[in-house]
Design a protein around this motif. Structure first.
Motif, PDB file in Angstrom:
ATOM      1  N   ASP A  43       0.839  -1.196   0.000  1.00  0.00           N
ATOM      2  CA  ASP A  43       0.000   0.000   0.000  1.00  0.00           C
ATOM      3  C   ASP A  43       0.876   1.249   0.000  1.00  0.00           C
ATOM      4  O   ASP A  43       1.471   1.610   1.007  1.00  0.00           O
ATOM      5  CB  ASP A  43      -0.885  -0.038   1.253  1.00  0.00           C
ATOM      6  CG  ASP A  43      -1.823   1.144   1.375  1.00  0.00           C
ATOM      7  OD1 ASP A  43      -1.840   1.999   0.469  1.00  0.00           O
ATOM      8  OD2 ASP A  43      -2.539   1.209   2.389  1.00  0.00           O
ATOM      9  N   GLY A 176      -0.520   7.097  -6.010  1.00  0.00           N
ATOM     10  CA  GLY A 176      -0.731   6.286  -7.203  1.00  0.00           C
ATOM     11  C   GLY A 176      -2.081   5.592  -7.174  1.00  0.00           C
ATOM     12  O   GLY A 176      -3.085   6.166  -6.745  1.00  0.00           O
ATOM     13  N   GLU A 177      -2.103   4.339  -7.619  1.00  0.00           N
ATOM     14  CA  GLU A 177      -3.364   3.602  -7.663  1.00  0.00           C
ATOM     15  C   GLU A 177      -3.946   3.391  -6.268  1.00  0.00           C
ATOM     16  O   GLU A 177      -5.159   3.235  -6.114  1.00  0.00           O
ATOM     17  CB  GLU A 177      -3.167   2.259  -8.358  1.00  0.00           C
ATOM     18  CG  GLU A 177      -2.230   1.309  -7.648  1.00  0.00           C
ATOM     19  CD  GLU A 177      -2.063  -0.013  -8.397  1.00  0.00           C
ATOM     20  OE1 GLU A 177      -1.585  -0.965  -7.782  1.00  0.00           O
ATOM     21  OE2 GLU A 177      -2.421  -0.073  -9.591  1.00  0.00           O
ATOM     22  N   THR A 179      -4.413   5.494  -4.099  1.00  0.00           N
ATOM     23  CA  THR A 179      -5.294   6.614  -3.776  1.00  0.00           C
ATOM     24  C   THR A 179      -6.756   6.213  -3.900  1.00  0.00           C
ATOM     25  O   THR A 179      -7.603   6.722  -3.153  1.00  0.00           O
ATOM     26  CB  THR A 179      -5.016   7.814  -4.719  1.00  0.00           C
ATOM     27  OG1 THR A 179      -3.677   8.264  -4.498  1.00  0.00           O
ATOM     28  CG2 THR A 179      -5.985   8.953  -4.473  1.00  0.00           C
ATOM     29  N   HIS A 180      -7.036   5.309  -4.816  1.00  0.00           N
ATOM     30  CA  HIS A 180      -8.430   4.981  -5.133  1.00  0.00           C
ATOM     31  C   HIS A 180      -8.921   3.677  -4.506  1.00  0.00           C
ATOM     32  O   HIS A 180     -10.067   3.286  -4.725  1.00  0.00           O
ATOM     33  CB  HIS A 180      -8.601   4.915  -6.655  1.00  0.00           C
ATOM     34  CG  HIS A 180      -8.106   6.138  -7.360  1.00  0.00           C
ATOM     35  ND1 HIS A 180      -8.738   7.358  -7.270  1.00  0.00           N
ATOM     36  CD2 HIS A 180      -6.994   6.333  -8.131  1.00  0.00           C
ATOM     37  CE1 HIS A 180      -8.062   8.253  -7.975  1.00  0.00           C
ATOM     38  NE2 HIS A 180      -7.013   7.666  -8.504  1.00  0.00           N
ATOM     39  N   TYR A 181      -8.080   3.013  -3.732  1.00  0.00           N
ATOM     40  CA  TYR A 181      -8.520   1.767  -3.114  1.00  0.00           C
ATOM     41  C   TYR A 181      -9.723   2.024  -2.199  1.00  0.00           C
ATOM     42  O   TYR A 181      -9.700   2.964  -1.395  1.00  0.00           O
ATOM     43  CB  TYR A 181      -7.401   1.148  -2.279  1.00  0.00           C
ATOM     44  CG  TYR A 181      -6.222   0.620  -3.066  1.00  0.00           C
ATOM     45  CD1 TYR A 181      -6.301   0.380  -4.438  1.00  0.00           C
ATOM     46  CD2 TYR A 181      -5.015   0.349  -2.429  1.00  0.00           C
ATOM     47  CE1 TYR A 181      -5.217  -0.106  -5.152  1.00  0.00           C
ATOM     48  CE2 TYR A 181      -3.918  -0.140  -3.134  1.00  0.00           C
ATOM     49  CZ  TYR A 181      -4.029  -0.359  -4.486  1.00  0.00           C
ATOM     50  OH  TYR A 181      -2.951  -0.843  -5.190  1.00  0.00           O
TER      51      TYR A 181
END
Length: 199
Positions: A43, A176-177, A179-181
């Protein structure tokens, strides 16, 4: 009493199931209504993403049930509960709550006056955010690493809310990705939630 084994799991499991539970610190008791999961080296948004403990993050790599408090923006403290196995660096951020006991003490810590003197807006904003919650408990980085299974702390299982919402975490735009989890969990019927997702 909430057993330590409850936290010896991924915060992705612990996060939604901890909603409705009660945390007591001294004379203040709160019902937790919003949490966020952080998964260490899996994460990019986690303080423990490097997988290497630092002086600041060392508690995150400790035993489940320890407290991890960090200081942010030069003014706020935030409270986390360590999850998973020793060395994983997993934690659950407590984002929002409802005060059950100790209203006056929380009001004094947050606004410098008794609860009865708070405005409606101040009452609504008492502990509906991670820094507000942590200040209401009176916790600082000096408490980081303490065991929540020893006084002045108490943990009690509550009833999981009927309306549990999964949403993206807040305030981590540069992860990165990650952020949207959808690793934020909250009671959709509680006023103690920091921010509800748009429908």
């Amino acid at each position: 009493m909430l057993e330590r084994d409850f936290f010896k799991r991924s915060p992705l499991e612990v996060g939604p199931e901890f909603l409705g539970s009660y945390v007591t610190v001294g004379d203040v008791k709160m019902r937790i209504v919003e949490t966020e999961a952080y998964l260490g080296p899996f994460d990019r948004a986690a303080h423990s993403y490097s997988g290497v403990p630092t002086k600041r993050t060392a508690p995150m790599f400790g035993e489940a049930g320890l407290l991890y408090v960090y200081f942010t923006y030069g003014m706020h403290h935030c409270m986390n509960i360590v999850c998973g196995d020793v060395g994983e660096g997993f934690a659950l951020l407590l984002r929002g709550a409802e005060v059950v006991e100790g209203h006056d003490l929380v009001a004094e810590r947050r606004f410098g006056k008794p609860y009865a003197e708070l405005t409606k807006t101040e009452q609504k904003n008492l502990v509906n955010g991670p820094a507000k919650l942590c200040k209401g408990f009176g916790l600082t980085t000096a408490d980081s690493g303490k065991d929540l299974y020893h006084p002045p702390f108490q943990l009690h299982r509550g009833e999981i809310p009927a309306n549990v919402v999964h949403a993206a975490r807040i305030g981590i735009p540069n992860a990165g990705e990650a952020t949207h989890y959808p690793w934020r969990y909250y009671d959709g019927d509680s006023i103690g939630v920091s921010k509800k997702a748009k429908k």
